[in-house]
Design a protein around this motif. Structure first.
Motif, PDB file in Angstrom:
ATOM      1  N   PHE B  53      -6.925 -12.034 -49.167  1.00  0.00           N
ATOM      2  CA  PHE B  53      -7.212 -10.829 -47.722  1.00  0.00           C
ATOM      3  C   PHE B  53      -7.351  -9.810 -47.771  1.00  0.00           C
ATOM      4  O   PHE B  53      -7.759  -8.987 -46.530  1.00  0.00           O
ATOM      5  N   GLN B  72     -13.492 -12.156 -52.376  1.00  0.00           N
ATOM      6  CA  GLN B  72     -13.229 -12.479 -50.942  1.00  0.00           C
ATOM      7  C   GLN B  72     -11.574 -14.009 -50.409  1.00  0.00           C
ATOM      8  O   GLN B  72     -12.378 -13.833 -52.275  1.00  0.00           O
ATOM      9  N   MET B  73     -11.922 -14.158 -49.738  1.00  0.00           N
ATOM     10  CA  MET B  73     -10.941 -14.856 -49.649  1.00  0.00           C
ATOM     11  C   MET B  73     -11.286 -16.281 -50.077  1.00  0.00           C
ATOM     12  O   MET B  73     -10.246 -17.332 -51.221  1.00  0.00           O
ATOM     13  N   HIS B  74     -13.123 -16.483 -49.758  1.00  0.00           N
ATOM     14  CA  HIS B  74     -13.440 -17.704 -50.066  1.00  0.00           C
ATOM     15  C   HIS B  74     -13.491 -18.128 -51.726  1.00  0.00           C
ATOM     16  O   HIS B  74     -12.939 -18.967 -52.212  1.00  0.00           O
ATOM     17  N   ALA B  77     -10.426 -18.508 -53.496  1.00  0.00           N
ATOM     18  CA  ALA B  77      -9.507 -20.233 -53.345  1.00  0.00           C
ATOM     19  C   ALA B  77     -11.203 -20.942 -54.009  1.00  0.00           C
ATOM     20  O   ALA B  77      -9.797 -22.287 -54.371  1.00  0.00           O
ATOM     21  N   ARG B  78     -11.750 -20.782 -54.205  1.00  0.00           N
ATOM     22  CA  ARG B  78     -12.832 -21.588 -54.649  1.00  0.00           C
ATOM     23  C   ARG B  78     -12.173 -21.498 -56.190  1.00  0.00           C
ATOM     24  O   ARG B  78     -12.543 -22.448 -57.107  1.00  0.00           O
ATOM     25  N   ARG B  83      -3.736 -20.366 -49.829  1.00  0.00           N
ATOM     26  CA  ARG B  83      -2.203 -20.034 -49.235  1.00  0.00           C
ATOM     27  C   ARG B  83      -2.336 -20.856 -48.158  1.00  0.00           C
ATOM     28  O   ARG B  83      -3.224 -20.752 -47.344  1.00  0.00           O
ATOM     29  N   PHE B  85      -0.873 -19.716 -44.099  1.00  0.00           N
ATOM     30  CA  PHE B  85       0.684 -18.856 -43.310  1.00  0.00           C
ATOM     31  C   PHE B  85       1.047 -18.167 -42.890  1.00  0.00           C
ATOM     32  O   PHE B  85       1.835 -19.610 -42.519  1.00  0.00           O
TER      33      PHE B  85
END
Ligand SMILES: Nc1ncnc2c1ncn2[C@@H]1O[C@H](COP(=O)(O)OP(=O)(O)O)[C@@H](O)[C@H]1O
Ligand SMILES: [Mg+2]
Lengths: 326, 255
Positions: B53, B72-74, B77-78, B83, B85
């Motif tokens: 983030f 980047q966050m995605h 994630a991949r 996460r 929040f």
């Protein structure tokens, strides 16, 4: 199967509709059909939370592309319409690079500027866009016969049926997208882009996807328009029409698929029948402005909220419907 | 247990303020790792850097040896790091089930063409099954059709974890998951985390409830004012003079 019967009745009514209308009313019906696709495609864009002011110009991109493809390259008309949609979608993808650096208000203004730049290009480059006068003598849709019905495209009724089938098919696709996991992801991007991203959603890609699809269908609606009226110019796609699209969407409501379509139909009928009868057409922008303000004040959830209340009361026992937006 | 997730000299500056200052620690695969510290110590900021983030000002986040800082966050994630929040961040307008369905985005990636033609039935039912499984795991199956905005606070926290769990993560980062839960809910949630751990999921958790942290974690890293302070098992941390000092001092500042 009462639901099936309702659809058959609606279809029959739509087929019978032009026969009870005057020639000029039939023409209006054609424009209404085209505008339904325009406003329904706009809703797909609003699913991701963005309100663009370039949508009508993008419609124009479809119109210009299809017109030029037939004029300069001799592409067969219905094929050119499809290609017009493809070009509009590609232009949207290009525009997304600068525009999706912005959000909310800045996106709104940025999209307006982008649209005006495109319109300026049409005006500035006489070849191929024809400058301020635009393009004249656009090939009409060639006549054809399907056995029991002869399509004669000088007749608005014929074009209404033709456009009606195309628009219905496009609406079906838009509907399928909205009700799919892709549609759910659009909602997710709108309501909480942080969490969507943390779930692995490429937010930027999905916003671009929605923008491209919406633009593609807007482009098809523009192409339908171009080959009906036979002449297009930059002023046909100015901010006035964009304001109408916004008014249709807001008055109809954007929480449901049918909301903006409802707004478009009701306001067009109101405009063409009531205002024309009263001789107040010239005051259309004023009346639209007043309607927009009144509906924001007194009907903040749009005309669709009335329909939802009515259907809910009727089927009080069935599971309550959820309104995902606004 | 191998080093799986490693934070190396991680630094985040906001203007003149150094929120995280050259922080390093390692999270072992399959463990529950706590990150504690007084309010404002920089725990959430650390999470934000690990999850992509924020882009760290300096330093690295290594996952299985790969530097994932700045992704980047995605993209993070991949790679299996998902996460939750600190404040219940959910799709409030959608139903509980729809929230969980968004969580299945990675294992069941939507395909627009298949969706239009209707060739994605298997994916859709697979995603729904996974979403329901995640909701059931967190005891939310009875509120599946409710709108998230109408849920109790404890249920919202649980749903945040269910959304993360639905994606089959390797690592879950939980930011104060027990806030707003009563002791009974907290105890149930701790049991669920033990089960996640038994499933091989690595958990990195920030939490103020010391009893929960001490009961749950294999290793605890304590930080204060953005800096590394101490690390060890619950017993060590509980009795660590620097930690006690930080909390007493911190309590005076923050109350
Ligand atoms: N986006 C930001 N901009 C400026 N300062 C921030 C930002 N995020 C956090 N901070 C500051 O960084 C410090 C650490 O905050 P945070 O990581 O939220 O602490 P914790 O989660 O440990 O309570 C605080 O002083 C906070 O005010
Ligand atoms: Mg915090």
């Amino acid at each position: 199967m009462p639901k099936f019967l309702i659809w058959v009745a609606v279809l029959a009514a739509l087929i019978a509709l032009p026969h009870g209308l005057s020639f000029s009313q039939q023409e209006i019906l054609v424009f209404l059909t085209i505008n339904v696709l325009l406003v329904a495609s706009y809703r797909l864009l609003t699913l991701t939370g963005e309100w663009s002011l370039a949508h009508v110009v993008i419609m124009g991109v479809g119109a210009y592309s299809s017109a030029l493809l037939t004029k300069k390259l001799g592409v067969y008309v219905p094929v050119s319409m499809l290609l017009g949609g493809v070009v509009a979608a590609l232009i949207a993808v290009l525009l997304s690079f600068p525009l999706f650096r912005m959000k909310g208000f800045y996106f709104l203004i940025g999209s307006f500027a982008a649209g005006e730049i495109i319109r300026l290009l049409w005006k500035r480059f006489r070849d191929p866009f024809g400058g301020a006068k635009g393009i004249k003598g656009i090939d009409p849709m060639p006549d054809f016969s399907i056995g029991f019905y002869q399509f004669d495209f000088f007749e608005p009724t014929s074009y209404y049926y033709f456009a009606g089938v195309i628009v219905a098919f496009c609406l079906w696709i838009l509907w399928r997208i909205e009700k799919s996991p892709v549609g759910l992801t659009f909602h997710a991007v709108h309501w909480q882009d942080k969490l969507a991203q943390a779930s692995g959603v490429n937010v930027r890609a999905y916003r671009t996807l929605a923008f491209a699809i919406a633009s593609g269908f807007a482009g098809i609606s523009g192409a339908l328009l171009a080959h009906y009226v036979g002449t297009i110019n930059p002023n046909a796609f100015d901010i006035d029409l964009m304001v109408f699209v916004l008014t249709w969407a807001i008055v109809g409501g954007t929480a449901t698929f049918y909301g903006p379509i409802l707004g478009c139909v009701v306001l067009t009928v109101l405009n063409e029948i009531v205002l024309r009868e009263l001789g107040l057409e010239q005051m259309r922008p004023l009346v639209y402005g007043a309607i927009m303000i009144l509906s924001i004040l007194f009907l903040p959830n749009g005309l669709e909220s009335i329909v939802q209340k009515l259907t809910k009361r009727r089927a009080a026992k069935s599971a309550p419907e959820r309104s995902p937006a606004e | 247990m191998t080093d799986f997730l490693e934070v190396k000299d991680l630094t985040m500056r906001f203007g003149g303020l150094t929120a995280v200052d050259s922080l390093s620690f390692k999270v072992a695969h399959g463990s529950i790792h706590g990150l504690i510290g007084p309010n404002g110590a920089g725990k959430t900021t650390t999470f934000n850097m690990i999850s992509g983030f924020y882009k760290p000002t300096e330093g690295q986040v290594l996952l299985r040896g790969e530097d994932i800082s700045g992704l980047q966050m995605h993209e993070v994630a991949r790679r299996g790091v998902v996460r939750t929040f600190q404040h219940s961040t959910l799709f409030a307008e959608l139903t509980v089930l729809e929230n969980a369905l968004v969580g299945t985005h990675m294992p069941f990636r939507p395909n627009i063409f298949a969706a239009i033609i209707g060739w994605d039935r298997e994916d859709r039912s697979g995603a729904e099954a996974r979403a329901k499984e995640a909701l059931e795991f967190f005891g939310l199956d009875h509120v599946m059709q409710e709108r998230v905005g109408d849920l109790s606070h404890g249920h919202q926290r649980a749903l945040g974890m269910a959304v993360a769990y639905a994606s089959h993560p390797d690592v879950i980062l939980l930011d104060e998951p027990f806030t707003g839960m009563n002791p009974e809910e907290t105890r149930q949630m701790m049991d669920l985390m033990e089960r996640l751990k038994a499933d091989g999921i690595t958990i990195l958790i920030v939490e103020h409830d010391m009893q929960a942290i001490m009961g749950l974690c294999d290793t605890i890293t304590c930080m204060s004012f953005g800096k590394f302070l101490a690390e060890g098992g619950p017993q060590e941390i509980r009795n660590h003079p620097a930690v006690i000092e930080a909390y007493l001092g911190g309590a005076r500042h923050v109350a």
